[in-house]
Design an enzyme around this catalytic site. Structure first.
Site, PDB file in Angstrom:
ATOM      1  N   THR A  73      -4.122  -5.199   0.805  1.00  0.00           N
ATOM      2  CA  THR A  73      -3.396  -3.940   1.039  1.00  0.00           C
ATOM      3  C   THR A  73      -4.224  -3.028   1.944  1.00  0.00           C
ATOM      4  O   THR A  73      -3.666  -2.180   2.636  1.00  0.00           O
ATOM      5  CB  THR A  73      -3.065  -3.234  -0.289  1.00  0.00           C
ATOM      6  OG1 THR A  73      -4.265  -2.848  -0.946  1.00  0.00           O
ATOM      7  CG2 THR A  73      -2.245  -4.144  -1.188  1.00  0.00           C
TER       8      THR A  73
ATOM      9  N   HIS B  71      20.288  25.116 -13.418  1.00  0.00           N
ATOM     10  CA  HIS B  71      21.052  26.224 -13.972  1.00  0.00           C
ATOM     11  C   HIS B  71      20.372  27.582 -13.779  1.00  0.00           C
ATOM     12  O   HIS B  71      19.171  27.730 -14.007  1.00  0.00           O
ATOM     13  CB  HIS B  71      21.290  25.994 -15.464  1.00  0.00           C
ATOM     14  CG  HIS B  71      21.900  24.658 -15.763  1.00  0.00           C
ATOM     15  ND1 HIS B  71      23.182  24.328 -15.387  1.00  0.00           N
ATOM     16  CD2 HIS B  71      21.399  23.549 -16.358  1.00  0.00           C
ATOM     17  CE1 HIS B  71      23.442  23.082 -15.763  1.00  0.00           C
ATOM     18  NE2 HIS B  71      22.372  22.585 -16.369  1.00  0.00           N
TER      19      HIS B  71
ATOM     20  N   LYS C 169       0.850  -1.187   0.000  1.00  0.00           N
ATOM     21  CA  LYS C 169       0.000   0.000   0.000  1.00  0.00           C
ATOM     22  C   LYS C 169       0.884   1.235   0.000  1.00  0.00           C
ATOM     23  O   LYS C 169       1.842   1.325   0.777  1.00  0.00           O
ATOM     24  CB  LYS C 169      -0.896   0.013   1.243  1.00  0.00           C
ATOM     25  CG  LYS C 169      -2.130   0.878   1.110  1.00  0.00           C
ATOM     26  CD  LYS C 169      -3.174   0.218   0.236  1.00  0.00           C
ATOM     27  CE  LYS C 169      -4.574   0.779   0.405  1.00  0.00           C
ATOM     28  NZ  LYS C 169      -5.546  -0.085  -0.316  1.00  0.00           N
TER      29      LYS C 169
END
Lengths: 283, 283, 283, 283
Positions: C57, C247, C12
Site C-alpha cells: 500500500t 431538527h 491505501k
C-alpha cells in the site's frame, strides 16, 4: 501610532511518540503526544523577520525524539523536565520553556484468563496529562492530571432547594443520574516525587470520593472529591476539577400509558452544565 | 422524460438510550445508540407528498423508548428483533424494517481493590454493534460485531517478499509494529442463540489469534483471526474484518548519532493501509 | 471444518495531495484526499502469507503522488480514471481497481473588493466526491457527488397528514424549518464528459429545487431535487440523495409569558431523521 | 488538615440558539452557541451542599432563550452584554457573570445568478466569537474574534537564517507554502461601538495583511497582520493571534525520476508549529 509585541510563544504541537520497551517477560508500550514551546526575547523576529534567534519548531520535534531515545524517564513529568531543561540550557534567548504531554494508555491484550505479553489494546478513554515549565532563572512550575474520564452515579445524587426565579422550570429531584466527563489537574507541594505513584493515589482518591459521595449538587461532589484527594495524598497542594454535567434526562412515558421508575433515560451532549473549581490545602 | 423512485428508506438515527437496572447487589447500566428505518411502498409520499402512509420518525423514536421500558431483552440482537417485529406488524406498507444498535459499555468504578456498585465508567473504546432487518414476508437477516477496538503487536510481525515496481520505495522488515483499529461483523448460522455468550467467545477467539499470530502481512493476520473465530464458535457462518494498518514509523535517529533498535516510533493516522475481507465456513 | 476467503480488498486511504498550479495571472490550489484499492486473486496471501502478488500500500501511495505530477487531469473523475487504469495495467492479479477522491475546495482570499491571487481560504464545508472502479475485463463504473452541504429552508415547509399510532406525539405543522446536511451521489449515462461542467449544473439544479420547493415532507423535497437534476442535466442517469432531517425545535416560551411566532429555535444534532433514496431516469 | 475553595465557576455550555428574522424582502438566520457562567460567593454550596444561592444551570439556559425572544441585539457582543447584565442584576451572590458566544454563519443559497431569500447554507467554516464578563462592581471586560479560518499562501513565504543546533535537519527555503487555521481575539479601547462594523474592518485588515505580506517567518506574518489591524481600526486596543503552522510538505519525486518544482505537496495535520502572540497599541 505605535504598536508593541505583548506575550508570545512558539513551539511544536502534536509530536507523537510511541516507545516500546522490550523486557524479557513482556513488552511495555508508552504513547505520548508532546507539545513544547519557548517564550522569550523574540521581538526582533516578530517585528523584523530576523530569524537568527529562532530555533525551528522542526528542531524541537527532533529534540523530542532524540531525548526519548536517551532518556531513562519513567513518568511524563520526568520527561517533560528533561525537555524544558534542554531547551533552557541551549537557548539563551528563551525566558521560559514549556512542555505538555498527553498520554494514551496501553495494556496487554487478554482473552479469558490469558494475557499476551507482546500484544496490546488501549487502557481506556482517560488520558493522563502533565505540564512543566522552566524559566531561565531556574524556576520550575508543573501540574499533573487527566482528562476524558467518564463517570456516572446511578444512586445517591439529588438536586433540590435551589434558587428559583421566574425563568426556572426545573423540577427538584432526590434521585437523579449524575454523569460527567471529568478533567483534573493538580499541583504538588514538593519535588523529587515518584510521580507515577502519586498519580495513582490521587486518582484512586478522586474516584472513590465520586462513587461514595451522597451528592446534593455537582458542586458539592466536586469539592468532596478534591478534599478527599488532598487528605489522602499529602504531597498535593491544590486540585482543580472540571465536571461538566452530562445530563441524562428521564423519558416521559406517560403518554404511552407506561411508568418510568428511574429506568429509561436519554443521555445528552448538549446543552450541559459546566462546573469547575480549585480546592487548596491551607498551611 | 420520465423518472422513477428507486431504492429508498427513511427512519430515525442517533436515538440514545440509557437503561438502569437496579438489582439488589448492584446497579447495571446499558447504553445503546439506536437507528431504525423502514423500506417499502412509499412512492406516493416521495412523488406527491401524500403522507398518509408515513409513520413519523418522531414516532419511531418514541417506539424505541416505549419498547425499552417493556422489553426483557438482555442483548442488542434481541432488542433489535423486538423493534423490527413491531414495525413490520404495525406498518402494512413497509416491505422491510431495520434496526442498528451501537453500544457504549459501562463497568463498575474501582479504586484499588474496591468496586463500587452504583458508580460506573466506560468499559473502553470498543463499541459492540448489532444489525437486524425483517421483511414483510418474515425473513430475518442479522449480523453482530464491534468497532473501534485498538490492537497493537510489538512482536511477531514482518512484511517482506512483496511485489516491487518502479514506484516501490518501502523497505522489507522482519520486525515491525502492527497496529490497527479493528472493526468486525459476523453472521450466525442458527437462531435462538444466547447472543451475548456467542459474542464473548467470538471476540476472545479474534483477540487471541491477533495476539499469537506470527504475521507475514496484515492480510494473513486478518485471515487467521477470522479462521480462529470460525473454528472456536460453531454457530458462526461468516466473519468480516476491517483492519486499517495504522502505521507506526521507526524514527531515523542516525542524523543525531543515535541508534534506534525498534524502540522509538511515530504513530500516524494518515495515510493508512486498508485491509478488509470476509471469511466463510464451507460445509 | 473448512473455511474460504470471500470478498476482499486492500489499499491505501487518506492519501492527501495538494497541487499548486502557478499560472501567470493567479495561482490555483487543488486539494484531494485519495483512497485507492485492489480486489483480486489474493487468497494465497490471505491464507498463507505469500506476499509475492501483493503490491505494498506504500507503493500505492507513491503512485498517487507520481501520477499527480505527470497528470493533466483537471477533474477528480479523470484523475481517478488514470489511477485505476495504472493499477489494472500493472497488476495482473487484480480483478478490480478502485479510487475514491474527496476534495477540499480552496478559493482566492478576498477583503472588500480586493482579490488576492496567491492567497486562499477554504471554499466552504461541502466536499466534492468521485468514485471510479475498473475491472480487469475493462468495465468502468463511476459516480460523482458531494457531502457535507448544509441546507436550511425557513419557509414553504410543512409536515401533516401522516400516519398516527398510539405512540405518536408529534404535532402537525404547516410552517417548520427544514434543515439538512446533504449528501449526493449521481451516475452519468455517457462517457467522455466534461465532468466539472456536469457537476456544476447538477449541483445548481439540486440547490434551486431545494430552495423553491413547497415541501410537504423531506421525502417529497428529496424527490423534487433529484427530479430537477435529472431534468436539467441530460447526461445524468440516476441521483441518490441522503437528507438527514436536522431538527430545529421551536422553543416553548409560554412558561415565561412570551409568544414565539416561529422565531426562536433549538438546532439539534441528535436524534435526527434519516431520509435517503435513489431516483432514476427511465427511457 | 484544612482545605479551602479557590477560584470556581459554574454555568451552562452549548446552549444552541437559531433565530429567524422574517423581513419582507428576505429572511435572515442567526445561529449562536452560547455559554454563560457565574463566579461568586458559592463556598457554602461547594462545601456543604447548601443550594439556596444556586441558580440552576437549566434556568440559565431558559434565560438565554427568553432574552433572545425579547432582545433587539444585532451583534453577539450586545446580546452577551444583555445576558451578563441580567445575571448580575438578579444574582446578588454572583461576583461576576460571563457569556461566550460562537456564531455559525448562514448566507442565502444561490444557484448561478439566482439568490433565494428563504433558503440558506453555511457561510463557511469560520466561526465568529465574542466574550463578555461583568463584575458585581459594574466592570465590563470583553473581547471579539474568530476561529477556524483556513488561510494559505502559495507565494511570498520563506524561512531561512534560523538558529541551527546539532538536532537541526530542516532545510532553508525561499519559497514554501504557508498554511494556517487562524484564531484571533481582539479588545476594543472604547464602548458603544457598532460591533459588527468594527469586526468586518478588523477581519479585512487581518486577511489583506496575510495575503500581501512577504513572509520571512510565521512570527513575522503574525505581527504584520496584527499591526495592520491596529493601524486600520482605531478602536482596537490589542490583537491576539494564534497561527498554527499547518505544514504542506513538498513530495520528493526524485526516486521516480521526476522533478517537483513546488507543485505536489502533502498537507499534514500533525505535528504542527504553534505560533501565538499579542500585539498592543501604545499610548
Amino acid at each position: 501610532m505605535s504598536v508593541v509585541l505583548g506575550e508570545n510563544r512558539y513551539g511544536k504541537s502534536r509530536v507523537r511518540l510511541l516507545k516500546v520497551t522490550r523486557e524479557e517477560d513482556a513488552h511495555r508500550v508508552t504513547e505520548w503526544n508532546v507539545e513544547v514551546w519557548l517564550e522569550g526575547k523574540f521581538s526582533e523576529c516578530f517585528q523584523h523577520g530576523d530569524n537568527s534567534r529562532i530555533l525551528p519548531t522542526d528542531t524541537m520535534k527532533n529534540t523530542v525524539y532524540s531525548l526519548a531515545r536517551s532518556s531513562d524517564a519513567v513518568s511524563m513529568e520526568s520527561f517533560a523536565q528533561e525537555l524544558v531543561s534542554h531547551f533552557i540550557d541551549t537557548n539563551p534567548n528563551a525566558d521560559k520553556a514549556g512542555a505538555r504531554i498527553v498520554a494514551t494508555g496501553w495494556k496487554h491484550l487478554a482473552a479469558g484468563e490469558k494475557q499476551f505479553t507482546t500484544a496490546f489494546t488501549h487502557h481506556g478513554e482517560k488520558h493522563d496529562t502533565a505540564v512543566m515549565t522552566l524559566s531561565s532563572t531556574g524556576d520550575y512550575a508543573s501540574s499533573s492530571g487527566f482528562e476524558d474520564l467518564w463517570l456516572l452515579k446511578t444512586a445517591h445524587s439529588s438536586f433540590a432547594g435551589y434558587l428559583k426565579d421566574r425563568l426556572t422550570t426545573l423540577k427538584e429531584t432526590d434521585d437523579r443520574l449524575l454523569g460527567t466527563l471529568a478533567k483534573a489537574q493538580w499541583k504538588y507541594n514538593s519535588t523529587g516525587l515518584d510521580f507515577n505513584a502519586s498519580r495513582l493515589r490521587t486518582e484512586a482518591a478522586l474516584i472513590e470520593a465520586f462513587a461514595v459521595h451522597h451528592s446534593l449538587s455537582v458542586q458539592q461532589t466536586l469539592y468532596a472529591m478534591a478534599q478527599a484527594a488532598l487528605e489522602a495524598v499529602s504531597e498535593l497542594a491544590e486540585v482543580h476539577l472540571s465536571l461538566p454535567n452530562k445530563h441524562c434526562n428521564l423519558v416521559d412515558l406517560a403518554p404511552f400509558g407506561q411508568d418510568n421508575p428511574n429506568q429509561i433515560f436519554v443521555p445528552t451532549d448538549e446543552p450541559h452544565g459546566s462546573i469547575e473549581a480549585s480546592v487548596r490545602r491551607t498551611n
